[in-house]
Each structure stands twice: as C-alpha cells, then as structure tokens.
Write an enzyme that holds these catalytic residues in place. Structure first.
Site, short mmCIF file in Angstrom:
data_model
loop_
_atom_site.label_atom_id
_atom_site.label_comp_id
_atom_site.label_asym_id
_atom_site.label_seq_id
_atom_site.Cartn_x
_atom_site.Cartn_y
_atom_site.Cartn_z
N GLU A 30 66.42 -29.03 -49.68
CA GLU A 30 65.53 -28.20 -50.72
C GLU A 30 64.11 -28.45 -50.50
O GLU A 30 63.19 -27.49 -50.75
CB GLU A 30 65.78 -28.62 -51.90
CG GLU A 30 65.00 -29.94 -52.51
CD GLU A 30 65.12 -31.12 -51.93
OE1 GLU A 30 66.18 -31.14 -51.25
OE2 GLU A 30 64.65 -32.01 -52.10
N ASP A 44 61.29 -38.55 -54.71
CA ASP A 44 61.12 -37.47 -53.65
C ASP A 44 60.15 -36.52 -54.07
O ASP A 44 59.86 -35.35 -53.52
CB ASP A 44 62.51 -36.58 -53.78
CG ASP A 44 62.90 -35.82 -52.74
OD1 ASP A 44 62.34 -36.18 -51.61
OD2 ASP A 44 63.89 -34.92 -52.59
N ASP A 80 70.76 -29.17 -50.33
CA ASP A 80 70.17 -30.38 -50.32
C ASP A 80 68.84 -30.55 -49.29
O ASP A 80 68.08 -31.48 -49.32
CB ASP A 80 71.22 -31.60 -49.79
CG ASP A 80 70.62 -33.01 -50.09
OD1 ASP A 80 69.86 -33.06 -50.97
OD2 ASP A 80 71.35 -33.89 -49.66
N ARG A 132 62.13 -28.32 -47.56
CA ARG A 132 61.57 -27.16 -46.91
C ARG A 132 61.50 -25.95 -47.58
O ARG A 132 60.60 -25.07 -47.22
CB ARG A 132 62.29 -27.17 -45.49
CG ARG A 132 63.77 -26.69 -45.70
CD ARG A 132 64.42 -26.77 -44.52
NE ARG A 132 64.94 -28.61 -44.59
CZ ARG A 132 65.65 -29.02 -43.51
NH1 ARG A 132 66.08 -28.33 -42.71
NH2 ARG A 132 66.18 -30.30 -43.62
N ASP A 157 66.07 -35.22 -56.70
CA ASP A 157 66.92 -34.55 -55.68
C ASP A 157 68.22 -35.03 -55.82
O ASP A 157 68.54 -35.96 -55.21
CB ASP A 157 66.42 -34.63 -54.24
CG ASP A 157 66.94 -33.99 -53.19
OD1 ASP A 157 67.89 -33.01 -53.64
OD2 ASP A 157 66.90 -34.41 -52.18
N LYS A 214 55.50 -32.33 -51.19
CA LYS A 214 56.62 -32.10 -51.86
C LYS A 214 56.77 -32.75 -52.93
O LYS A 214 56.58 -34.02 -53.18
CB LYS A 214 57.58 -32.38 -50.93
CG LYS A 214 59.29 -32.56 -51.30
CD LYS A 214 60.29 -32.77 -50.49
CE LYS A 214 61.56 -33.01 -50.96
NZ LYS A 214 62.68 -33.48 -49.90
N LYS A 237 74.75 -34.69 -53.36
CA LYS A 237 74.47 -36.25 -52.38
C LYS A 237 75.57 -37.31 -53.17
O LYS A 237 76.04 -37.10 -54.28
CB LYS A 237 73.06 -36.95 -52.89
CG LYS A 237 72.09 -36.26 -52.29
CD LYS A 237 70.59 -36.85 -52.32
CE LYS A 237 69.45 -36.18 -51.72
NZ LYS A 237 69.76 -36.02 -50.33
N1 BES Z 1 64.86 -35.75 -50.11
C1 BES Z 1 65.81 -35.75 -48.89
C2 BES Z 1 65.52 -36.75 -47.83
C3 BES Z 1 65.66 -37.97 -48.01
C4 BES Z 1 66.93 -38.71 -48.03
C5 BES Z 1 64.58 -38.85 -47.99
C6 BES Z 1 67.11 -39.97 -48.16
C7 BES Z 1 64.90 -40.27 -47.98
C8 BES Z 1 65.92 -40.67 -48.25
C9 BES Z 1 65.94 -34.40 -48.64
O1 BES Z 1 65.66 -33.34 -49.44
C10 BES Z 1 67.38 -34.19 -48.08
O2 BES Z 1 68.39 -34.34 -48.71
N2 BES Z 1 67.42 -33.83 -46.73
C11 BES Z 1 68.69 -33.93 -46.07
C12 BES Z 1 68.62 -32.84 -45.27
C13 BES Z 1 69.87 -32.19 -44.50
C14 BES Z 1 70.97 -31.50 -45.67
C15 BES Z 1 69.61 -31.31 -43.45
C16 BES Z 1 69.13 -35.19 -45.38
O3 BES Z 1 68.11 -35.64 -45.00
O4 BES Z 1 70.31 -35.59 -45.45
ZN ZN Z 2 64.34 -33.90 -51.02
MN MN Z 3 67.69 -32.94 -50.60
#
Ligand code: BES
Ligand code: ZN
Ligand code: MN
Length: 495
Positions: free
Chosen positions: A351, A290, A349, A353, A272, A267, A279
């Site tokens: 994104e 990210d 968010d 996947r 992000d 990825k 966020k």
């Molecule tokens: N890059 C983030 C995951 C992340 C968050 C990694 C904080 C490390 C620290 C990912 O893109 C994300 O935002 N995931 C969301 C998914 C949710 C919207 C289902 C998450 O984990 O909140």
């Molecule tokens: Zn992300």
């Molecule tokens: Mn995200």
C-alpha cells in the site's frame, strides 16, 4: 535544556559535574591531567586501583575535593586514542550522558569535546554532542502513568572549548540541538500507538510545528480534495477504514520564491494491517511505525525551521490507515492514480507505493529541484541490508552520491541498490498499466521501480527505511532516522 560553551582551565570550571576523558593507554588527556595534578593524583590512583578503565563507555563519578572548582568529576573511558573516531566518540558521549541522566545533578561541563576525533572538527564534535544528548535523554512517557521519576534532571550542559573555537562550537551545538530535537519529534510520533497517532494526529503535529516559524505554512487536503484531484491510488488504500485520510502539505520558505524547493515526501501509514491481504499476527504491532517516513518529514521541518535554513522545502505526507473491511480494496481491483496510470492492486499490503504514487504526482506542482521520499516500504529491504543502512534508489547519480555522502558524514548511512529498466518488466499487468507488486524477487527494487513511474523527469531519490526507522525487541522504539542524513544533505548546501 541549555547548551553552552565554556572556556578556561579545567580545574577552574565551576559546575556540579565535570566530565573528563581517559584513554585505555598512554598519557592522560590535558584536561584530565590538570585535574589529576591539582588533586594530588586522584585520577591516576583510581586507574591504578582498577576503579575505572579506559574501556569505551566505562564511567565513574567521584568527588575531587576542594582543589578543583567542580563538585564532582565523571571519568569516562574513551578506548584507544589511536581509534578515537566519530563512531567511538558517539559511543563515549552516549555512555557519559546516559550515566549523567541517571543522576539528580542539574548541570555538567564536558571536556571530552577538547579531544581530537578522527573525521570530526570542533564544530562537528559539538553537533554530535548535542545530538547524542537529545537522543540519550529522550524518554517515551506519553502513555505511561508512572514515568516521571525517570526523567533526567539536568538542565544545562557546557562544552569546554578554547577561546578561539567558541564560535565553531556554538554553531555545532545549534545544529546538533535542532537535529536531535527533530529526531525526537519523529521518535515520539513513531512510538505513539496507532489509536492515538492517526492521520488527524499527524495533521495536528504538522500544525504545531508550523506555529514555531513564520516561514512555515501548512495545507491539508481532505478525502474530498483527493477525489477532485483523482488520487484513486491513495483513496484505494484508505477505503477500508473509518479514519479519514489526509494529505499534509508543508511549505518552508527560507529563500526567494524563485528558488526551486527540495521536496520531501514521507509515507504516513499510521497502521498497516495489510488490508484484505492481511499480515500474519506476529509483530503486527510494529506496523504502527509504518508512518516513520511521515515522521521524518515532520522532524526535518522542525529542524529546518529552528535553524532558519536559507532554502525552500516542501514536505508532502500522504497519511491513512490500511485496514480490511467490506469497503476495502480487494486483490485484483484496478484503480486510477492521479497521474492517469491505472494500477492493478494484486496485493493490498503493498500500500505504501500506492499512497506515494499520488503524493509524488502531486508534489510536482511545486516544480521541485529534487524529490526525496522516505518510506518503510519493504520487508525485503530488511532482508537485504538489515538494520544499519537505509536502502537508497535513485534516477540520478548526482543526487544518489550526495545522499550517500551525507549519510556517511552524519553516521546515518544508506546503501544504493540498482534501478535498471529490466526490473520494470516484473510490474507488468494483464489488466492495468502496472501491477503494484513484482513477485518474490528484488522486492525493494520493484517497489522503487513502481515509484519511479510517478516522478516524471525530476531528479528523485527514494530511501527505504523499513530496517532503520525503528528497533525491535527489548529496545523497541523509533530511531529518528534518516533525519541526520537528510539534514546533512540540506546543511551542506547540496540543496
Ligand atoms: N510496511 C510494509 C513494509 C514493512 C514490513 C516494513 C515489515 C517493515 C517491516 C509494507 O507496506 C509492506 O507490507 N510491504 C510488503 C510488500 C509486498 C506485499 C510486495 C512486504 O514487504 O512484505
Ligand atoms: Zn506499509
Ligand atoms: Mn503493507
């Protein structure tokens, strides 16, 4: 940096600094005892008067006088001999190298390597030493004006070894140097701010790595190429930014064409923000990390090429930014992925996947033996496993077990989470083939479930490195994980 093997008696090793182990109790290790005897009990005296203890990580630099060949000795506490395992050895080496890197000395020879370590033969001990050295001496300086003084001065490190083991030590040093250097490639890319480390910057990094080896080829797909391929999921993430998205494809050919490659997919979201599903502000800067999955692929390719491994590997990196704008994808939008499956983007968010789904579809054209993807995919993984183990999810027990074992041996551990079909229910959508989020429960699992929809019947494993790819707080910075796990897997021939 030069790594060497040094044979001969400890008292005769000519160097600026000889690194000697001491334990918390029991007799002195052989090399240390020899120096102690030659110097009329200098080491015993320093221990007796309390200047140095055998406590793990304690260090003391002294001048031993003319009776030994080295100009200085660095005594290093190794803890209890009975507990001297790989973890303790790593700690000790880190302390020794950190102490050394603060001096102005240009060379050193370590005798710690002569000690028996539980779970590590001579070759493994050498690998760890070289890896820890690279790790301990990396400094982030690129965007600092005043950093030059902190750069370590040392140019050559020797490991003391018995003559019969020299070849094993050399092998370990070569592996450790390559893995450590690969990790530092990854760390540097992770640490760079997102205004420098853009998708185009990752392209330059890939091209730079490919230059080092005739066996490496890079191909870059532009947004126009992605459109032709129907990568609607990847394109939906990059819709809100001006910065062009890239799909980086690296092919390493170390074996016959007929041998199916291992596919590494990483990825590469270079920032992000969450997109329209923005966020919260706290720690949002950390979303520059990210792209650590992408950096892992690049670091592995660097290590694989420098070791000249006799395998085929294909690396695929979907790289883009996730930003809000009037062009950005909105919650509720439905997009069509390269696989043909439609996706309702309930949360912009989620994104990672989306970009991975198209990359996973694309990589199948290389007919890989296995696909392993690495992604900072879910905050839920940090909640579940913290910062010590990466999450591992897989449709193959064999691959999962090989990766778990590799992670344990390389001290870069992972932990498997389940992927039962029942979890798939959570991704149901009224308006598309699947939704990109599954609600509050089992966030790491539903994310992996989503990915599994795009791997066909290929053996596949997903490493969620959200917790392990970087440290927060005062140690904020990229870790270089899970490169040791992946390199262990590739080196042990499981590939
Ligand atoms: N890059 C983030 C995951 C992340 C968050 C990694 C904080 C490390 C620290 C990912 O893109 C994300 O935002 N995931 C969301 C998914 C949710 C919207 C289902 C998450 O984990 O909140
Ligand atoms: Zn992300
Ligand atoms: Mn995200």
């Amino acid at each position: 940096m030069r790594f060497d093997v040094k044979t001969g008696a400890a008292t005769k090793l000519k160097t600026v600094c000889l690194i000697l182990p001491i334990y918390s109790s029991g007799p002195l290790p052989a090399a240390t005892r020899a120096v102690d005897a030659a110097t009329g009990g200098l080491v015993t005296d320093l221990i007796d008067c309390g200047d140095i203890s055998g406590k793990v990580g304690s260090t003391l630099l002294v001048r031993p006088g003319k009776s030994v060949a080295s100009e200085r000795i660095l005594l290093v506490g190794c803890g209890e001999k009975a507990g001297f395992d790989r973890k303790q050895y790593r700690k000790v080496m880190r302390a020794a190298f950190t102490a050394l890197s603060k001096t102005k000395h240009k060379s050193a020879i370590s005798c710690i390597h002569l000690e028996a370590v539980k779970g590590a033969d001579v070759s493994r001990r050498a690998r760890i030493a070289a890896e820890v050295w690279q790790h301990a001496t990396y400094r982030y300086t690129t965007t600092k004006a005043s950093a030059a003084e902190t750069a370590p001065k040392i140019k050559s490190l020797g490991l003391a070894a018995t003559a019969g083991k020299a070849a094993d030590v050399r092998k370990g040093l070569k592996q450790g140097r390559a893995i450590g250097a690969g990790m530092n490639v990854s760390r540097e890319l992770g640490n760079l701010p997102a205004n420098i480390c853009t998708p185009s910057h990752l392209v330059s990094a890939a091209r730079g790595i490919a230059k080092s080896s005739p066996d490496l080829r890079v191909e870059i797909l532009s947004e126009a190429n992605m459109e032709k391929l129907g990568m609607g999921a990847l394109l939906s993430v990059t819709a809100g930014t001006q910065e062009p998205a890239k799909l980086i494809v690296m092919q390493y050919s170390g074996a016959a064409k007929s041998k199916a490659p291992v596919a590494l997919v990483g990825k590469g979201v270079t920032f992000d923000s969450g997109g329209i599903s923005l966020k919260p502000g706290a720690a949002m800067d950390e979303m520059k990390f990210d792209m650590c999955g992408a950096a892992t692929v690049l670091g592995c390719m660097h290590a694989i090429a420098s070791l000249g491994l006799k395998i085929n590997v294909v690396g695929v990196i979907p790289a883009c930014e996730n930003l809000p704008s009037s062009n950005a994808t909105k919650p509720g939008d439905v997009v069509t992925s390269m696989s043909g499956k439609t996706i309702e983007v309930l949360n912009t968010d989620a994104e990672g996947r989306l970009i991975l789904s198209d990359a996973l579809t694309y990589v199948q054209k290389f007919k890989p033996r296995v696909i392993i993807d690495m992604a900072t995919l879910t905050g839920a993984c940090i909640v579940a496993l913290g910062k010590h183990r990466s999450g591992l999810l897989s449709n193959s027990d064999k691959l999962a077990n090989a990766l778990l074992k590799a992670g344990d041996h390389a001290d870069d551990p992972a932990w498997r989470l389940p992927l039962d079909a029942e979890y798939r229910e959570l991704l149901k959508s009224n308006f598309a083939d699947l939704a990109n989020i599954g609600g509050r429960e089992a966030g790491t699992i539903t994310a992996a479930c989503f990915l599994s929809e795009f791997v066909g019947d290929c053996d596949w494993a997903h490493l969620d490195i959200a917790g392990t790819a970087w440290w927060s707080g005062s140690r904020k910075g990229s870790t270089g994980r899970p490169i040791p796990l992946l390199m262990e897997y590739l080196l042990t021939g499981s590939a």
